[in-house]
Scaffold this motif. Structure first.
Motif, PDB file in Angstrom:
ATOM      1  N   GLY A 266      28.905-109.630 -10.335  1.00  0.00           N
ATOM      2  CA  GLY A 266      29.722-108.671 -11.064  1.00  0.00           C
ATOM      3  C   GLY A 266      29.097-108.310 -12.387  1.00  0.00           C
ATOM      4  N   GLY A 267      29.698-107.315 -13.031  1.00  0.00           N
ATOM      5  CA  GLY A 267      29.201-106.892 -14.337  1.00  0.00           C
ATOM      6  C   GLY A 267      28.256-105.708 -14.238  1.00  0.00           C
ATOM      7  N   PRO A 268      27.495-105.475 -15.298  1.00  0.00           N
ATOM      8  CA  PRO A 268      27.434-106.247 -16.548  1.00  0.00           C
ATOM      9  C   PRO A 268      28.701-106.100 -17.391  1.00  0.00           C
ATOM     10  CG  PRO A 268      26.026-104.306 -16.692  1.00  0.00           C
ATOM     11  CD  PRO A 268      26.542-104.348 -15.296  1.00  0.00           C
ATOM     12  N   ILE A 269      28.951-107.142 -18.200  1.00  0.00           N
ATOM     13  CA  ILE A 269      30.115-107.173 -19.072  1.00  0.00           C
ATOM     14  C   ILE A 269      29.673-107.528 -20.494  1.00  0.00           C
ATOM     15  CG2 ILE A 269      31.701-107.824 -17.220  1.00  0.00           C
ATOM     16  CD1 ILE A 269      31.588-110.691 -18.272  1.00  0.00           C
ATOM     17  N   TRP A 270      30.558-107.307 -21.462  1.00  0.00           N
ATOM     18  CA  TRP A 270      30.311-107.677 -22.845  1.00  0.00           C
ATOM     19  C   TRP A 270      30.400-109.206 -22.958  1.00  0.00           C
ATOM     20  CZ3 TRP A 270      28.823-105.272 -27.262  1.00  0.00           C
ATOM     21  CH2 TRP A 270      29.108-105.895 -28.488  1.00  0.00           C
TER      22      TRP A 270
END
Length: 620
Positions: free
Chosen positions: A387-391
């Motif tokens: 998953g992501g990308p995320i902060w």
């Protein structure tokens, strides 16, 4: 039996309906009223200081459930205005808020005097200059020429903008925009109805075009608020360009089904991030929108600084500060991370998109190495989801959140949802800022099919193991910790020994079988841990006397009673040799008699006996 079950079902449905009416419909109806002089079919909705004209036909969108959202926004913008306008020589006045007084005390023992003398002289000079400087005061409902310019891109009825004008001081102008002609006309009427037409102007245009035309440095807005019906993704590119340097961007997302993993491909098309179904989906949604904002701002050599990010009810709300800097934008890759989530046990790992290394005065940027996991999970041997990308950086600015919390708690009658705001912000200040995402205790125990350990004991086990742990505002049973997943499963294995699971019912390929078959490498301690006092004589201090400092007698008394509850006195000879306050002499017989328990003896023995008798009496 069928008639009885039908009757019970109808009874349950009726009670559920009545509870919903009591909890949701009645509070909303109490804020609705009718006034003379209104158009046919119109009513007045009261919220905060505003009274909004609203058509009964629901031609313009209004959601009474988001009153908490609007209250929190007013509190955040007020504190943001306090910081920004102080640099411009403007001091804001909030109704009901007491003046903030700073009191400096010094003790005779010289410890604090020595610390005060070590302060830099520059800070003292700046404070003296600040005291001599004359400030311009700004009140609510008044136009401030040095104030902030606010844009509400999707205003609907204009309730939020009217509340800004009536509750947030230090504003120069408010532009309430909506693409609907009926909404724009209603905004103008509401501005006139609340006597804020000198601050609030209605606009009927496309929100993106309004922001694109304000990209110039002199035309930018200090605060931009976007609360759309659904996803804000079509407006993010224009918003990061139209906000001023160091300005505030307030974004609401209500498409939680997309951001929580039900439609990962849709989330990627809107926000550039793949969402996955997980227990930490609410915090992941916050980090997805922050990733999208920072990624779009980086195109224009800008970056974001999250001030406050909350997941509430059915939506998420983020408050970010936008700044410009080419050197800082180079760090953008190291602020985002890919997410590896195990589909069996829920263990997760983060992989940064980039890394930076210091080489003297310069920084070297390169691609990160990975992946941090193997083909299968080391705990349950199941596969991973990507998953992501995320902060991956902190999602709150604790200093700013504490300022907002102090302002709300110091003026509890200012908002109707003040208690809830205090609760959410208090939980936010206690979160571990450098630990992304969290585990859910219920999910950990259900994975191995054992009883759920008490949250307090589970947190104590992590503390005894030497790791940090906190809760999360996004989930009531969340556990944020810097401990690796292996430590969490070791604690669950130790808990399972005292709460055994029927192993014969577990499948050989199930995650529970693989996790419980491994021996724990950590012996967990579930005793509730009590933190020690940070220093000696810690706690409420004595009242300061006129000359300053604390008397020597009071200081000796404080040291004498330090830790008295942890080390109780069992020997009577260690008790204070003081006469009993109830002691008196009987003159004719010269006996020492206590007037409470009628004990004959010396004053010292009388005191000891009184203490003993009193303790026995209290036990009874």
């Amino acid at each position: 039996l069928s008639m009885l079950s039908l009757f019970l079902s109808l009874l349950y449905l009726t009670s559920t309906f009545l509870n919903n009416v009591r909890n949701f419909v009645m509070p909303a109806l109490l804020t609705w009223s009718t006034e003379p002089g209104l158009l046919p079919g119109e009513t007045v909705v009261r919220e905060g200081k505003a009274a909004i004209l609203f058509p009964s036909a629901n031609e313009v969108f209004y959601n009474p459930v988001q009153e908490f959202n609007r209250d929190l926004t007013c509190a955040v913008i007020t504190e943001f205005a306090r910081e920004q306008l102080a640099q411009r020589g403007v001091r804001i006045l909030v109704p009901g808020e007491k003046d903030r007084v700073v009191v400096r005390l010094s003790e005779e023992n010289g410890t604090e005097d020595q610390e005060a003398s070590e302060q830099p002289e520059k800070e003292q000079q700046n404070e003296e200059e600040g005291d001599k400087k004359e400030y311009i005061t700004a009140s609510v409902g008044e136009r401030c020429e040095q104030g902030l310019r606010v844009l509400e891109g999707l205003a609907a009825s204009g309730l939020r903008s009217v509340r800004f004008a009536l509750e947030v001081p230090g504003l120069k102008s408010i532009t309430a925009n909506d693409y609907s002609a009926k909404a724009a006309a209603l905004i103008a009427r509401n501005a006139q109805h609340n006597n804020v037409s000198h601050i609030l102007q209605a606009s009927q245009r496309d929100a993106s075009m309004v922001m694109y035309e304000a990209r110039g440095k002199k035309e930018r807005y200090d605060v931009i608020d976007l609360d759309p019906y659904g996803s804000p993704s079509p407006f993010l590119d224009a918003a990061v360009q139209a906000v001023s340097e160091g300005g505030l961007l307030c974004i609401t997302c209500t498409d939680m089904a997309v951001m929580a993993g039900n439609s990962g491909e849709t989330c990627y098309s809107k926000y550039g991030s793949m969402s996955i179904k997980s227990r930490y989906c609410h915090e992941m949604a916050l980090r997805i929108i922050l990733h999208s904002l920072d990624q779009r701002a980086a195109v224009y050599q800008r970056y974001i600084e999250p001030l406050l990010s909350v997941s509430v009810d059915f939506y998420i709300r983020v408050f970010v500060r936008v700044k410009t800097g080419q050197a800082v934008v180079k760090n953008s890759a190291s602020k985002h991370a890919l997410l590896y989530n195990c589909v069996g046990c829920g263990a997760f790992h983060l992989q940064r998109m980039g890394k930076k290394m210091s080489q003297g005065k310069h920084m070297k940027y390169s691609a990160a190495t990975g992946p941090p996991v193997g083909p299968n999970c080391e705990h349950c041997r199941q596969r991973h989801q990507l998953g992501g990308p995320i902060w991956a950086e902190p999602i709150h600015d604790i200093k700013f959140v504490q300022k907002v919390l102090g302002a709300v708690s110091g003026n509890p009658t200012h908002f109707r949802t003040s208690k809830r705001i205090e609760g959410v912000l208090s939980m936010v200040t206690e979160e571990l800022q450098d630990v992304p995402l969290y585990y859910v205790l219920d999910h950990l125990s259900s994975t191995v099919h054992c009883n759920t350990p008490p949250l307090l004991q589970f947190r104590s086990a992590l503390l005894h193991a030497g790791y940090r742990v906190s809760l999360s505002h996004a989930c009531k049973n969340a556990v944020k910790t810097d401990a690796p997943a292996g430590v969490l499963w070791d604690i669950i294995r130790c808990w399972e020994k005292s709460n055994p699971v029927k192993r014969e019912r577990l499948s050989e390929t199930s995650p529970a079988q693989h996790i419980l078959s491994a021996a724990p490498t950590l012996q967990a301690c579930f005793e509730i841990r009590e933190d020690e006092n940070p220093q000696a004589n810690w706690g409420p201090k004595a009242r300061a006397k006129s000359g300053g400092g604390i008397s020597s007698e009071l200081e000796d008394k404080r040291k004498q009673f330090q830790g008295k509850r942890k080390k109780p006195i069992t020997d009577s000879s260690q008790l204070k040799s003081l006469p009993c306050k109830k002691f008196r002499k009987v003159r004719p017989l010269d006996y020492n008699i206590c007037s409470v328990f009628r004990i004959i003896g010396t004053p010292e023995s009388c005191f000891i006996s009184c203490c003993y008798q009193t303790s026995q009496y209290l036990r009874i």
